[in-house]
Design a protein around this motif. Structure first.
Motif, PDB file in Angstrom:
ATOM      1  N   ILE A   7       0.972  -1.272  -0.101  1.00 19.45           N
ATOM      2  CA  ILE A   7       0.240   0.047  -0.093  1.00 19.45           C
ATOM      3  C   ILE A   7       1.080   0.585   0.093  1.00 19.45           C
ATOM      4  CG2 ILE A   7      -2.033   1.520   1.538  1.00 19.45           C
ATOM      5  CD1 ILE A   7      -3.211  -1.082   2.685  1.00 19.45           C
ATOM      6  N   LEU A   8       0.158   2.706  -1.150  1.00 26.30           N
ATOM      7  CA  LEU A   8       1.541   3.049  -0.439  1.00 26.30           C
ATOM      8  C   LEU A   8       0.034   4.082   0.107  1.00 26.30           C
ATOM      9  CD1 LEU A   8       3.574   5.581  -1.536  1.00 26.30           C
ATOM     10  CD2 LEU A   8       1.807   5.916  -3.580  1.00 26.30           C
ATOM     11  N   VAL A   9       0.810   5.628   0.562  1.00 29.14           N
ATOM     12  CA  VAL A   9      -0.086   6.278   1.862  1.00 29.14           C
ATOM     13  C   VAL A   9       0.609   8.133   1.234  1.00 29.14           C
ATOM     14  CG1 VAL A   9      -0.450   7.235   3.764  1.00 29.14           C
ATOM     15  CG2 VAL A   9      -0.659   4.996   3.455  1.00 29.14           C
ATOM     16  N   VAL A  10      -0.074   8.486   0.346  1.00 29.24           N
ATOM     17  CA  VAL A  10       0.620   9.591   0.430  1.00 29.24           C
ATOM     18  C   VAL A  10      -0.395  10.228   1.301  1.00 29.24           C
ATOM     19  CG1 VAL A  10       0.618  11.485  -1.571  1.00 29.24           C
ATOM     20  CG2 VAL A  10       0.422   9.087  -2.276  1.00 29.24           C
ATOM     21  N   ARG A  17       0.041  10.418   8.062  1.00 33.10           N
ATOM     22  CA  ARG A  17       1.083   9.575   7.675  1.00 33.10           C
ATOM     23  C   ARG A  17       1.189   8.050   8.083  1.00 33.10           C
ATOM     24  NH1 ARG A  17       3.759  13.153   5.907  1.00 33.10           N
ATOM     25  NH2 ARG A  17       5.810  12.803   7.057  1.00 33.10           N
ATOM     26  N   THR A  18       2.460   9.072   9.484  1.00 30.15           N
ATOM     27  CA  THR A  18       2.809   7.653  10.035  1.00 30.15           C
ATOM     28  C   THR A  18       1.889   6.770  10.986  1.00 30.15           C
ATOM     29  OG1 THR A  18       2.713   9.087  12.361  1.00 30.15           O
ATOM     30  CG2 THR A  18       5.304   9.006   9.994  1.00 30.15           C
ATOM     31  N   GLY A  19       0.758   7.014  11.358  1.00 33.75           N
ATOM     32  CA  GLY A  19      -0.083   7.040  11.869  1.00 33.75           C
ATOM     33  C   GLY A  19      -0.535   5.553  11.632  1.00 33.75           C
ATOM     34  N   LEU A  20      -1.436   6.114  10.137  1.00 35.41           N
ATOM     35  CA  LEU A  20      -1.841   5.339   9.122  1.00 35.41           C
ATOM     36  C   LEU A  20      -0.502   3.829   8.698  1.00 35.41           C
ATOM     37  CD1 LEU A  20      -4.281   5.094   7.759  1.00 35.41           C
ATOM     38  CD2 LEU A  20      -3.519   5.793   5.553  1.00 35.41           C
ATOM     39  N   ALA A  21       0.599   4.642   8.478  1.00 33.32           N
ATOM     40  CA  ALA A  21       1.677   3.201   8.239  1.00 33.32           C
ATOM     41  C   ALA A  21       1.961   2.521   9.043  1.00 33.32           C
ATOM     42  CB  ALA A  21       3.017   3.824   7.363  1.00 33.32           C
ATOM     43  N   ASP A  22       1.748   3.233   9.961  1.00 27.50           N
ATOM     44  CA  ASP A  22       2.097   2.162  11.334  1.00 27.50           C
ATOM     45  C   ASP A  22       1.320   1.226  11.739  1.00 27.50           C
ATOM     46  OD1 ASP A  22       4.171   3.292  12.407  1.00 27.50           O
ATOM     47  OD2 ASP A  22       3.398   4.329  13.703  1.00 27.50           O
ATOM     48  N   TYR A  29       0.308  -5.266   5.961  1.00 25.64           N
ATOM     49  CA  TYR A  29       0.579  -4.643   4.956  1.00 25.64           C
ATOM     50  C   TYR A  29       2.227  -4.246   4.374  1.00 25.64           C
ATOM     51  CZ  TYR A  29      -4.575  -4.894   4.625  1.00 25.64           C
ATOM     52  OH  TYR A  29      -5.824  -4.986   4.638  1.00 25.64           O
ATOM     53  N   GLY A  30       2.740  -4.352   3.775  1.00 22.62           N
ATOM     54  CA  GLY A  30       4.027  -3.672   2.931  1.00 22.62           C
ATOM     55  C   GLY A  30       3.594  -1.632   2.769  1.00 22.62           C
ATOM     56  N   VAL A  31       4.250  -0.984   3.863  1.00 22.72           N
ATOM     57  CA  VAL A  31       3.534   0.727   3.657  1.00 22.72           C
ATOM     58  C   VAL A  31       4.513   1.388   2.816  1.00 22.72           C
ATOM     59  CG1 VAL A  31       3.301   2.033   3.921  1.00 22.72           C
ATOM     60  CG2 VAL A  31       2.006   0.303   4.719  1.00 22.72           C
ATOM     61  N   PHE A  49       1.424  -1.547  -6.362  1.00 19.72           N
ATOM     62  CA  PHE A  49       1.059  -1.072  -5.417  1.00 19.72           C
ATOM     63  C   PHE A  49      -0.233  -1.624  -5.613  1.00 19.72           C
ATOM     64  CE2 PHE A  49       3.302   2.313  -5.288  1.00 19.72           C
ATOM     65  CZ  PHE A  49       4.630   2.137  -3.605  1.00 19.72           C
ATOM     66  N   ASP A  50      -0.276  -2.220  -4.244  1.00 20.08           N
ATOM     67  CA  ASP A  50      -1.904  -3.137  -4.911  1.00 20.08           C
ATOM     68  C   ASP A  50      -3.097  -1.677  -4.605  1.00 20.08           C
ATOM     69  OD1 ASP A  50      -0.880  -5.997  -5.236  1.00 20.08           O
ATOM     70  OD2 ASP A  50      -0.140  -5.402  -3.215  1.00 20.08           O
ATOM     71  N   LEU A  51      -3.327  -1.106  -3.673  1.00 21.43           N
ATOM     72  CA  LEU A  51      -3.342  -0.224  -3.371  1.00 21.43           C
ATOM     73  C   LEU A  51      -3.181   1.633  -3.024  1.00 21.43           C
ATOM     74  CD1 LEU A  51      -6.736   0.922  -2.483  1.00 21.43           C
ATOM     75  CD2 LEU A  51      -6.281  -0.223   0.062  1.00 21.43           C
ATOM     76  N   ILE A  52      -3.464   2.434  -3.377  1.00 24.61           N
ATOM     77  CA  ILE A  52      -3.293   3.651  -3.181  1.00 24.61           C
ATOM     78  C   ILE A  52      -4.210   4.454  -1.937  1.00 24.61           C
ATOM     79  CG2 ILE A  52      -2.675   5.815  -3.579  1.00 24.61           C
ATOM     80  CD1 ILE A  52      -1.265   5.012  -6.822  1.00 24.61           C
ATOM     81  N   VAL A  53      -3.277   5.123  -1.280  1.00 28.63           N
ATOM     82  CA  VAL A  53      -4.130   5.728  -0.214  1.00 28.63           C
ATOM     83  C   VAL A  53      -4.123   7.078  -0.600  1.00 28.63           C
ATOM     84  CG1 VAL A  53      -5.213   6.208   2.425  1.00 28.63           C
ATOM     85  CG2 VAL A  53      -4.660   3.641   1.399  1.00 28.63           C
ATOM     86  N   LEU A  54      -4.789   8.130  -1.185  1.00 28.30           N
ATOM     87  CA  LEU A  54      -4.464   8.961  -1.498  1.00 28.30           C
ATOM     88  C   LEU A  54      -5.307   9.844  -0.889  1.00 28.30           C
ATOM     89  CD1 LEU A  54      -2.759  10.144  -3.762  1.00 28.30           C
ATOM     90  CD2 LEU A  54      -4.955  10.173  -5.381  1.00 28.30           C
ATOM     91  N   ASP A  55      -4.596  11.633   0.011  1.00 26.18           N
ATOM     92  CA  ASP A  55      -5.089  12.414   0.336  1.00 26.18           C
ATOM     93  C   ASP A  55      -5.251  13.652  -1.258  1.00 26.18           C
ATOM     94  OD1 ASP A  55      -6.015  14.364   2.258  1.00 26.18           O
ATOM     95  OD2 ASP A  55      -3.984  15.596   2.217  1.00 26.18           O
ATOM     96  N   ILE A  56      -6.290  14.470  -0.834  1.00 28.05           N
ATOM     97  CA  ILE A  56      -6.660  15.042  -1.621  1.00 28.05           C
ATOM     98  C   ILE A  56      -5.716  16.388  -1.536  1.00 28.05           C
ATOM     99  CG2 ILE A  56      -8.802  16.613  -3.267  1.00 28.05           C
ATOM    100  CD1 ILE A  56     -10.634  14.761  -2.113  1.00 28.05           C
ATOM    101  N   MET A  57      -5.720  17.486  -0.215  1.00 28.98           N
ATOM    102  CA  MET A  57      -5.273  18.226  -0.786  1.00 28.98           C
ATOM    103  C   MET A  57      -3.852  17.898   0.039  1.00 28.98           C
ATOM    104  SD  MET A  57      -7.323  20.731  -1.476  1.00 28.98           S
ATOM    105  CE  MET A  57      -6.868  21.864  -0.482  1.00 28.98           C
ATOM    106  N   LEU A  58      -3.052  18.540  -0.905  1.00 27.73           N
ATOM    107  CA  LEU A  58      -1.218  17.798  -1.334  1.00 27.73           C
ATOM    108  C   LEU A  58      -0.426  19.088  -1.383  1.00 27.73           C
ATOM    109  CD1 LEU A  58      -1.276  14.007  -2.530  1.00 27.73           C
ATOM    110  CD2 LEU A  58      -1.217  15.095  -0.325  1.00 27.73           C
TER     111      LEU A  58
END
Ligand code: CA
Length: 233
Positions: A7-10, A17-22, A29-31, A49-58
Protein backbone atom coordinates in the motif's frame (compact mmCIF):
# COMPACT_ATOMS: atom_id res chain seq x y z
CA UNK A 1 2.09 -18.28 1.85
CA UNK A 2 0.13 -15.38 0.43
CA UNK A 3 1.99 -12.42 -0.92
CA UNK A 4 2.15 -9.35 1.25
CA UNK A 5 -0.07 -6.64 -0.17
CA UNK A 6 1.64 -3.32 -0.82
CA UNK A 7 0.00 0.00 0.00
CA UNK A 8 1.18 3.50 -0.85
CA UNK A 9 0.03 6.24 1.56
CA UNK A 10 0.18 9.76 0.11
CA UNK A 11 -0.58 12.25 2.88
CA UNK A 12 1.16 15.48 3.88
CA UNK A 13 -0.04 15.58 7.49
CA UNK A 14 2.71 13.78 9.31
CA UNK A 15 0.61 12.51 12.22
CA UNK A 16 -1.90 10.88 9.87
CA UNK A 17 0.77 9.57 7.49
CA UNK A 18 2.91 7.90 10.14
CA UNK A 19 -0.08 6.76 12.19
CA UNK A 20 -1.65 5.15 9.15
CA UNK A 21 1.61 3.51 8.10
CA UNK A 22 2.04 2.02 11.60
CA UNK A 23 -1.49 0.61 11.67
CA UNK A 24 -1.19 -0.87 8.17
CA UNK A 25 2.17 -2.49 8.96
CA UNK A 26 0.65 -3.86 12.16
CA UNK A 27 -2.13 -5.43 10.05
CA UNK A 28 0.39 -7.15 7.81
CA UNK A 29 0.59 -4.80 4.83
CA UNK A 30 3.78 -3.57 3.22
CA UNK A 31 3.70 0.24 3.30
CA UNK A 32 5.46 3.07 1.52
CA UNK A 33 4.55 6.67 2.13
CA UNK A 34 4.92 10.03 0.46
CA UNK A 35 4.51 13.48 2.03
CA UNK A 36 4.09 15.63 -1.09
CA UNK A 37 2.20 15.47 -4.37
CA UNK A 38 5.25 15.13 -6.63
CA UNK A 39 6.76 12.41 -4.43
CA UNK A 40 3.41 10.60 -4.32
CA UNK A 41 2.99 10.80 -8.09
CA UNK A 42 6.52 9.53 -8.72
CA UNK A 43 6.08 6.59 -6.37
CA UNK A 44 2.60 5.81 -7.70
CA UNK A 45 3.80 5.77 -11.31
CA UNK A 46 7.00 3.80 -10.72
CA UNK A 47 5.94 1.40 -7.97
CA UNK A 48 3.74 -1.67 -7.93
CA UNK A 49 1.04 -1.10 -5.32
CA UNK A 50 -2.07 -3.12 -4.65
CA UNK A 51 -3.70 0.02 -3.30
CA UNK A 52 -3.02 3.75 -3.05
CA UNK A 53 -4.48 5.75 -0.15
CA UNK A 54 -4.51 9.27 -1.50
CA UNK A 55 -5.12 12.57 0.28
CA UNK A 56 -6.66 15.30 -1.90
CA UNK A 57 -5.05 18.46 -0.55
CA UNK A 58 -1.31 17.96 -1.03
CA UNK A 59 1.60 20.35 -1.62
CA UNK A 60 2.76 20.54 -5.25
CA UNK A 61 0.30 18.25 -7.05
CA UNK A 62 -3.12 17.47 -5.63
CA UNK A 63 -4.69 14.07 -5.17
CA UNK A 64 -7.09 14.56 -8.09
CA UNK A 65 -4.23 14.99 -10.53
CA UNK A 66 -2.34 12.03 -9.10
CA UNK A 67 -5.48 9.90 -9.43
CA UNK A 68 -6.03 11.07 -13.00
CA UNK A 69 -2.42 10.46 -14.10
CA UNK A 70 -2.32 7.10 -12.33
CA UNK A 71 -5.54 6.00 -14.01
CA UNK A 72 -4.19 6.98 -17.42
CA UNK A 73 -1.21 4.69 -16.84
CA UNK A 74 -3.04 1.85 -15.08
CA UNK A 75 -6.85 1.74 -15.20
CA UNK A 76 -6.80 -1.19 -12.78
CA UNK A 77 -5.01 0.61 -9.94
CA UNK A 78 -7.08 0.53 -6.73
CA UNK A 79 -7.33 3.98 -5.12
CA UNK A 80 -9.03 5.21 -1.93
CA UNK A 81 -9.24 8.98 -1.54
CA UNK A 82 -9.16 10.82 1.75
CA UNK A 83 -11.57 13.74 1.56
CA UNK A 84 -11.30 16.58 4.04
CA UNK A 85 -14.74 17.98 3.37
CA UNK A 86 -17.96 16.04 3.29
CA UNK A 87 -19.10 17.87 0.20
CA UNK A 88 -20.71 15.76 -2.48
CA UNK A 89 -18.86 17.73 -5.14
CA UNK A 90 -15.49 16.68 -3.82
CA UNK A 91 -16.59 13.06 -3.60
CA UNK A 92 -18.17 13.09 -7.05
CA UNK A 93 -15.03 14.64 -8.55
CA UNK A 94 -12.86 11.95 -6.95
CA UNK A 95 -15.12 9.10 -8.03
CA UNK A 96 -15.34 10.58 -11.53
CA UNK A 97 -11.56 10.46 -11.84
CA UNK A 98 -11.80 6.79 -10.98
CA UNK A 99 -11.15 6.49 -7.24
CA UNK A 100 -12.61 3.22 -5.98
CA UNK A 101 -13.83 4.70 -2.76
CA UNK A 102 -13.39 7.63 -0.42
CA UNK A 103 -13.14 8.11 3.33
CA UNK A 104 -14.06 11.38 4.98
CA UNK A 105 -11.65 13.00 7.41
CA UNK A 106 -11.58 12.69 10.31
CA UNK A 107 -11.91 8.93 9.94
CA UNK A 108 -11.55 6.09 12.38
CA UNK A 109 -8.79 3.62 11.66
CA UNK A 110 -11.33 0.81 11.82
CA UNK A 111 -13.48 2.47 9.16
CA UNK A 112 -10.52 2.95 6.84
CA UNK A 113 -9.28 -0.63 7.38
CA UNK A 114 -12.69 -2.02 6.44
CA UNK A 115 -12.71 0.01 3.25
CA UNK A 116 -9.15 -0.99 2.42
CA UNK A 117 -10.03 -4.66 2.88
CA UNK A 118 -13.15 -4.27 0.75
CA UNK A 119 -11.31 -2.53 -2.09
CA UNK A 120 -8.47 -5.06 -2.03
CA UNK A 121 -10.92 -7.99 -1.98
CA UNK A 122 -12.60 -6.60 -5.08
CA UNK A 123 -9.43 -5.80 -6.97
CA UNK A 124 -7.95 -9.21 -6.14
CA UNK A 125 -11.12 -10.93 -7.33
CA UNK A 126 -11.31 -8.90 -10.52
CA UNK A 127 -14.48 -7.87 -12.25
CA UNK A 128 -16.82 -10.58 -13.29
CA UNK A 129 -17.18 -9.85 -16.99
CA UNK A 130 -20.74 -9.97 -18.13
CA UNK A 131 -21.80 -10.24 -21.72
CA UNK A 132 -22.38 -7.00 -23.52
CA UNK A 133 -25.46 -5.22 -22.28
CA UNK A 134 -28.25 -4.00 -24.55
CA UNK A 135 -30.66 -1.36 -23.32
CA UNK A 136 -33.14 0.91 -25.03
CA UNK A 137 -31.06 3.07 -27.42
CA UNK A 138 -27.85 2.02 -25.65
CA UNK A 139 -25.28 -0.72 -26.16
CA UNK A 140 -22.56 -1.35 -23.60
CA UNK A 141 -19.29 -3.18 -24.31
CA UNK A 142 -18.34 -4.34 -20.81
CA UNK A 143 -14.89 -5.65 -21.76
CA UNK A 144 -13.82 -2.30 -23.21
CA UNK A 145 -15.59 -0.07 -20.65
CA UNK A 146 -17.33 1.66 -23.54
CA UNK A 147 -20.67 1.96 -25.21
CA UNK A 148 -22.92 3.86 -27.60
CA UNK A 149 -26.06 5.91 -27.06
CA UNK A 150 -27.35 6.64 -30.54
CA UNK A 151 -24.41 8.35 -32.27
CA UNK A 152 -22.78 9.32 -28.96
CA UNK A 153 -19.91 7.19 -27.67
CA UNK A 154 -19.79 6.45 -23.97
CA UNK A 155 -17.01 5.52 -21.60
CA UNK A 156 -17.39 3.93 -18.21
CA UNK A 157 -15.25 3.37 -15.14
CA UNK A 158 -14.57 -0.17 -13.95
CA UNK A 159 -16.91 0.39 -11.04
CA UNK A 160 -19.73 1.59 -13.28
CA UNK A 161 -19.34 -1.49 -15.46
CA UNK A 162 -19.33 -3.67 -12.34
CA UNK A 163 -22.60 -2.06 -11.20
CA UNK A 164 -24.17 -2.46 -14.66
CA UNK A 165 -22.96 -6.05 -14.95
CA UNK A 166 -24.39 -7.00 -11.58
CA UNK A 167 -27.72 -5.35 -12.39
CA UNK A 168 -27.78 -7.02 -15.81
CA UNK A 169 -27.17 -10.43 -14.26
CA UNK A 170 -30.18 -9.84 -11.99
CA UNK A 171 -32.34 -7.89 -14.42
CA UNK A 172 -35.42 -9.98 -13.54
CA UNK A 173 -35.75 -8.18 -10.21
CA UNK A 174 -34.86 -4.95 -8.39
CA UNK A 175 -31.52 -4.89 -6.54
CA UNK A 176 -31.31 -2.99 -3.26
CA UNK A 177 -28.58 -0.47 -2.50
CA UNK A 178 -27.43 -2.68 0.36
CA UNK A 179 -27.07 -5.63 -2.02
CA UNK A 180 -25.04 -3.50 -4.44
CA UNK A 181 -22.77 -2.38 -1.59
CA UNK A 182 -22.26 -5.99 -0.55
CA UNK A 183 -21.88 -7.59 -3.98
CA UNK A 184 -20.26 -4.87 -6.06
CA UNK A 185 -18.37 -2.85 -3.45
CA UNK A 186 -17.54 -5.88 -1.31
CA UNK A 187 -18.62 -4.41 2.00
CA UNK A 188 -19.64 -6.88 4.71
CA UNK A 189 -23.41 -7.12 4.75
CA UNK A 190 -23.89 -6.65 8.46
CA UNK A 191 -22.48 -3.13 8.51
CA UNK A 192 -24.42 0.08 8.20
CA UNK A 193 -22.56 1.85 5.45
CA UNK A 194 -23.74 5.03 3.88
CA UNK A 195 -25.54 4.26 0.66
CA UNK A 196 -24.68 7.62 -0.89
CA UNK A 197 -21.85 6.06 -2.88
CA UNK A 198 -24.42 3.91 -4.67
CA UNK A 199 -26.73 6.85 -5.35
CA UNK A 200 -23.86 8.91 -6.77
CA UNK A 201 -22.95 6.08 -9.14
CA UNK A 202 -26.55 5.55 -10.20
CA UNK A 203 -26.90 9.28 -10.95
CA UNK A 204 -23.69 9.25 -13.00
CA UNK A 205 -24.81 6.16 -14.90
CA UNK A 206 -28.19 7.69 -15.68
CA UNK A 207 -26.51 10.74 -17.20
CA UNK A 208 -24.71 8.34 -19.52
CA UNK A 209 -27.32 5.74 -20.41
CA UNK A 210 -30.59 7.64 -20.26
CA UNK A 211 -32.02 10.06 -22.83
CA UNK A 212 -33.65 11.94 -19.95
CA UNK A 213 -31.76 11.14 -16.72
CA UNK A 214 -34.63 12.46 -14.61
CA UNK A 215 -37.08 10.10 -16.35
CA UNK A 216 -35.08 6.87 -16.55
CA UNK A 217 -36.29 4.02 -18.74
CA UNK A 218 -33.14 1.86 -18.60
CA UNK A 219 -31.99 2.11 -14.99
CA UNK A 220 -35.24 2.47 -13.12
CA UNK A 221 -36.03 2.94 -9.45
CA UNK A 222 -38.41 0.41 -7.93
CA UNK A 223 -39.84 2.25 -4.96
CA UNK A 224 -38.87 0.70 -1.65
CA UNK A 225 -36.96 -2.12 -3.38
CA UNK A 226 -33.96 -0.70 -5.21
CA UNK A 227 -32.79 -0.34 -8.79
CA UNK A 228 -33.55 -2.46 -11.83
CA UNK A 229 -31.79 -2.51 -15.18
CA UNK A 230 -34.24 -3.00 -18.06
CA UNK A 231 -32.24 -5.08 -20.53
CA UNK A 232 -33.40 -6.01 -24.05
CA UNK A 233 -31.92 -9.52 -24.08
CA1 CA B 1 -3.58 17.18 3.12
Amino acid sequence: MTKQLQILVVEDEEAIRTGLADVLVYHGYGVESAATGPEGLRKALTGQFDLIVLDIMLPGIDGYEICDRMRAQDPEQAIIMLTAKTSDEEIIHGLKLGADDYVNKPFSVQQLLLRIEAVLRRSQAGIEQARNIRLRDVEIDTANLSGRKGSESLSFTRREIAVLSYLAQHSDRPVSREELLTKVWGYPGNLEFETRTVDIHIAKLRRKIEGLPKEPVNLVTVRGAGYRLVTLD
